[in-house]
Scaffold this active site. Structure first.
Site, PDB file in Angstrom:
ATOM      1  N   CYS A  68       2.413  -1.154 -12.890  1.00 46.00           N
ATOM      2  CA  CYS A  68       2.487  -0.048 -13.722  1.00 46.00           C
ATOM      3  C   CYS A  68       3.478  -0.359 -14.702  1.00 46.00           C
ATOM      4  O   CYS A  68       4.532   0.380 -14.888  1.00 46.00           O
ATOM      5  CB  CYS A  68       2.656   1.180 -13.093  1.00 46.00           C
ATOM      6  SG  CYS A  68       4.235   1.148 -11.880  1.00 46.00           S
ATOM      7  N   ASP A 116      -1.097  -4.133  -5.482  1.00 42.42           N
ATOM      8  CA  ASP A 116      -0.762  -3.385  -6.499  1.00 42.42           C
ATOM      9  C   ASP A 116       0.776  -3.754  -6.180  1.00 42.42           C
ATOM     10  O   ASP A 116       1.798  -3.168  -5.560  1.00 42.42           O
ATOM     11  CB  ASP A 116      -0.849  -1.843  -5.923  1.00 42.42           C
ATOM     12  CG  ASP A 116      -0.602  -0.799  -6.896  1.00 42.42           C
ATOM     13  OD1 ASP A 116      -0.223  -1.058  -8.177  1.00 42.42           O
ATOM     14  OD2 ASP A 116      -0.126   0.485  -6.528  1.00 42.42           O
ATOM     15  N   ALA A 175       0.727  -1.235  -0.122  1.00 40.04           N
ATOM     16  CA  ALA A 175       0.065   0.124  -0.105  1.00 40.04           C
ATOM     17  C   ALA A 175       0.903   1.114  -0.005  1.00 40.04           C
ATOM     18  O   ALA A 175       0.355   2.503  -0.394  1.00 40.04           O
ATOM     19  CB  ALA A 175      -0.915  -0.048   1.196  1.00 40.04           C
ATOM     20  N   GLY A 195      -1.392   6.154  -2.234  1.00 37.90           N
ATOM     21  CA  GLY A 195      -2.254   6.877  -2.842  1.00 37.90           C
ATOM     22  C   GLY A 195      -3.649   5.941  -3.033  1.00 37.90           C
ATOM     23  O   GLY A 195      -4.713   6.320  -2.841  1.00 37.90           O
TER      24      GLY A 195
HETATM   25  N1  SAM Z   1      -0.160   1.192  -3.832  1.00 38.29           N
HETATM   26  C1  SAM Z   1       0.851   1.938  -3.770  1.00 38.29           C
HETATM   27  C2  SAM Z   1       0.144   3.519  -3.974  1.00 38.29           C
HETATM   28  O1  SAM Z   1      -1.097   3.655  -4.638  1.00 38.29           O
HETATM   29  O2  SAM Z   1       0.851   4.428  -3.051  1.00 38.29           O
HETATM   30  C3  SAM Z   1       1.971   1.779  -4.404  1.00 38.29           C
HETATM   31  C4  SAM Z   1       2.570   0.415  -4.186  1.00 38.29           C
HETATM   32  S1  SAM Z   1       4.012   0.230  -5.011  1.00 38.29           S
HETATM   33  C5  SAM Z   1       3.563  -0.008  -6.477  1.00 38.29           C
HETATM   34  C6  SAM Z   1       4.633  -1.542  -4.670  1.00 38.29           C
HETATM   35  C7  SAM Z   1       4.742  -1.702  -2.967  1.00 38.29           C
HETATM   36  O3  SAM Z   1       5.092  -3.071  -3.098  1.00 38.29           O
HETATM   37  C8  SAM Z   1       6.068  -0.823  -2.521  1.00 38.29           C
HETATM   38  O4  SAM Z   1       5.474   0.087  -1.659  1.00 38.29           O
HETATM   39  C9  SAM Z   1       7.052  -2.037  -1.812  1.00 38.29           C
HETATM   40  O5  SAM Z   1       7.470  -1.414  -0.712  1.00 38.29           O
HETATM   41  C10 SAM Z   1       6.046  -3.194  -1.949  1.00 38.29           C
HETATM   42  N2  SAM Z   1       6.781  -4.382  -1.876  1.00 38.29           N
HETATM   43  C11 SAM Z   1       8.316  -4.591  -2.395  1.00 38.29           C
HETATM   44  N3  SAM Z   1       8.571  -5.936  -2.220  1.00 38.29           N
HETATM   45  C12 SAM Z   1       7.398  -6.415  -1.871  1.00 38.29           C
HETATM   46  C13 SAM Z   1       6.993  -7.858  -1.444  1.00 38.29           C
HETATM   47  N4  SAM Z   1       7.872  -8.914  -1.815  1.00 38.29           N
HETATM   48  N5  SAM Z   1       5.918  -8.231  -1.182  1.00 38.29           N
HETATM   49  C14 SAM Z   1       4.776  -7.290  -0.971  1.00 38.29           C
HETATM   50  N6  SAM Z   1       5.217  -5.849  -1.096  1.00 38.29           N
HETATM   51  C15 SAM Z   1       6.389  -5.643  -1.709  1.00 38.29           C
END
Ligand code: SAM
Length: 492
Positions: free
Chosen positions: A253, A202, A120, A124
């Site tokens: 994305c 996400d 998360a 956003g």
């Molecule tokens: N949903 C967020 C927003 O709208 O602001 C953006 C999320 S971003 C695309 C992906 C997120 O996945 C990052 O914040 C990251 O810390 C997290 N992430 C990284 N590795 C991960 C993992 N192995 N499992 C789950 N989440 C992970």
């Protein structure tokens, strides 16, 4: 390779070559040309705090609706800087590029649902989901309204530092019916179980869809492959989180089929704990610029045909960045749902309760005592539908009301952000252009004569046009500034 694209020198050549293999030449030219355009500034209104007509009335920017798919979403069409306006500090909107608004619009949780945003941060999409699970808000009383809501948003991010940023953004949003955690997806599933009506994944991805927003990008085939492996792993936790009959939205994305169609095709094909047919893709509402997923990009899979239900947002066809979204529904199984265990709060001790009551009476706040929870000397208001988080690492549970310090209660900034001036008896509200507001945001104390009446000494909510911004304390004829230091602006 086409050379008319001014920015394609900064696009990784391997990425451009790969897109050239995926798209026909005329489409590729339009796709690459889109990287010349400036990214759009999008803004989503916080319907927890203000209705859309009221926001449009007071908005000091030129706005154009993003589309019928998200009534709260707008493009900023002038050169104003909405990130610098006091309404932003008061959490009246989130600056979010339009494609990122599509996830919340497609997952479409409704009031009262239990929703999980698994990845998360910075928040956003979580702010969007928080607004959607709340009942419509009477103007300027976000906290009072939240008290009656049955909805719960669990917002998680594996990285602890990013989860704190997520908590700050949800606090600015005035979202109180939230549990913010920091854990790996499989731990979230082990602790909470398949109890969610809707889950957003996400996924961390190679970010190709965001290249236009960055000066420099890092990309390689190896990064795409590593992201795809990680995404498959994250999706494995879905059956442990989504209730039977519930919905899962997978979003990235990036344009890479390995991270999009191929991940979904592998998931639909079955895994450790689930079989082909346990999950079905859902056809979402289609709006201008919502392209279809590409079955031919995962042609080997028996589930390939379903992939046309996915949504692809292309920067040359949609006024936003590149995104991929797939909604899946878990087959309903009568009597198979789990009921989450309720959370047992630790109520304030008698002395703590006295300090809280002293503050609450002084500012005119009345909150249900059975929802109060103390953790590490901090007082929280729990969501009505609080569930037992097991051994998950909690960043924040509910609304942070404040802290017990020796002999007194110190209100939290989060509380100020969840209040309208009409919800407390000791508030001062200035207009956005008022120099006293600028002085407050810069951290200055103010003479007590700036207050509307004499009043007694104590905590005062400072608001912009009625929307809570922070605290000040009236003492000795002055209004002492308690706006958090890290948020203060340069003096005017
Ligand atoms: N949903 C967020 C927003 O709208 O602001 C953006 C999320 S971003 C695309 C992906 C997120 O996945 C990052 O914040 C990251 O810390 C997290 N992430 C990284 N590795 C991960 C993992 N192995 N499992 C789950 N989440 C992970």
């Amino acid at each position: 390779m086409p050379t008319e694209n001014k920015r394609d020198t900064t696009l990784p050549p391997g990425f451009v070559a790969r897109m050239g293999r995926l798209l026909p030449p005329d489409e590729l030219a339009a796709f690459l040309a889109a990287f010349d355009g400036a990214p759009r500034v999008g803004l989503r209104v916080n319907t927890l705090k203000i209705s859309l007509p009221d926001f449009i009335n007071i908005a000091p920017f030129s706005l154009a609706p993003v589309g019928d798919w998200e009534p709260a979403g707008f493009l900023v069409t002038d050169n104003s800087r909405p990130g610098r306006h006091p309404y932003h500090d008061a959490g009246l909107y989130y600056l979010q590029e339009p494609s990122a608004m599509v996830a919340g619009a497609l997952l479409a949780p409704v009031a009262g649902e239990r929703v999980l945003d698994l990845a998360a941060a910075p928040g956003g999409k979580a702010t969007h989901l928080a607004s959607r699970i709340a009942a419509p808000t009477p103007l300027g009383r976000p906290l009072r309204q939240a008290l009656d809501d049955e909805g719960l948003l669990v917002a998680n991010d594996v990285h602890a530092g990013r989860a704190r940023l997520l908590a700050d953004n949800l606090a600015r949003w005035g979202a109180s019916n939230v549990l913010i955690t920091s854990a790996e997806p499989e731990r979230v599933a082990a602790a909470l179980g398949p109890v969610f009506d809707r889950v957003l994944m996400d996924a961390p991805c190679s970010g190709e869809g965001m290249f236009r927003r960055h000066e420099e990008v890092e990309w390689s085939e190896a990064i795409v492959a590593a992201c795809a492996r990680r995404q498959r792993g994250i999706l494995e936790s879905a059956p442990g989180l989504v209730r039977p009959g519930g919905r899962l939205l997978y979003a990235t994305c990036t344009f890479a089929p390995e991270e999009d169609e191929q991940v979904i095709a592998a998931f639909l094909g079955g895994g450790g704990d689930w079989e082909i047919g346990d999950w079905e893709m859902v056809e979402p509402g289609r709006f201008a610029g919502f392209d279809r997923g590409r079955p031919d990009w995962a042609a080997e899979s028996p589930a390939a045909a379903e992939l046309s239900h996915a949504v692809r947002l292309w920067p040359h066809r949609f006024p936003g960045e590149g995104h991929f979204l797939a909604i899946m529904e878990r087959a309903a199984q009568p009597d198979a749902g789990e009921t989450p265990r309720p959370f047992r709060p630790r109520p304030p001790a008698a002395a703590e309760m006295r300090l809280w009551q002293e503050f609450a009476v002084a500012v005119g706040l009345d909150l249900p005592a059975e929802r109060l929870n103390v953790h590490d000397n901090r007082l929280y208001l729990l969501p009505r539908a609080a569930i037992d988080p097991g051994r998950l690492r909690i960043v924040r549970y509910g609304l942070h009301l404040g802290e017990f310090r020796p002999g007194r209660f110190h209100p939290a900034h989060d509380l100020a952000l969840s209040l309208g001036a009409g919800e407390v008896t000791t508030a001062v509200s200035w207009t956005a252009g008022d120099p006293r507001l600028a002085a407050y945001l810069a951290g200055s104390d103010l003479p007590g004569s700036e207050l509307p009446d004499a009043g007694s000494d104590g905590w005062v909510l400072v608001a912009v046009d009625g929307f809570g911004l922070g605290w000040a304390k009236r003492a000795g004829g002055r209004l002492k500034n308690h706006y958090p230091h890290h948020l203060r602006r340069a003096a005017v």
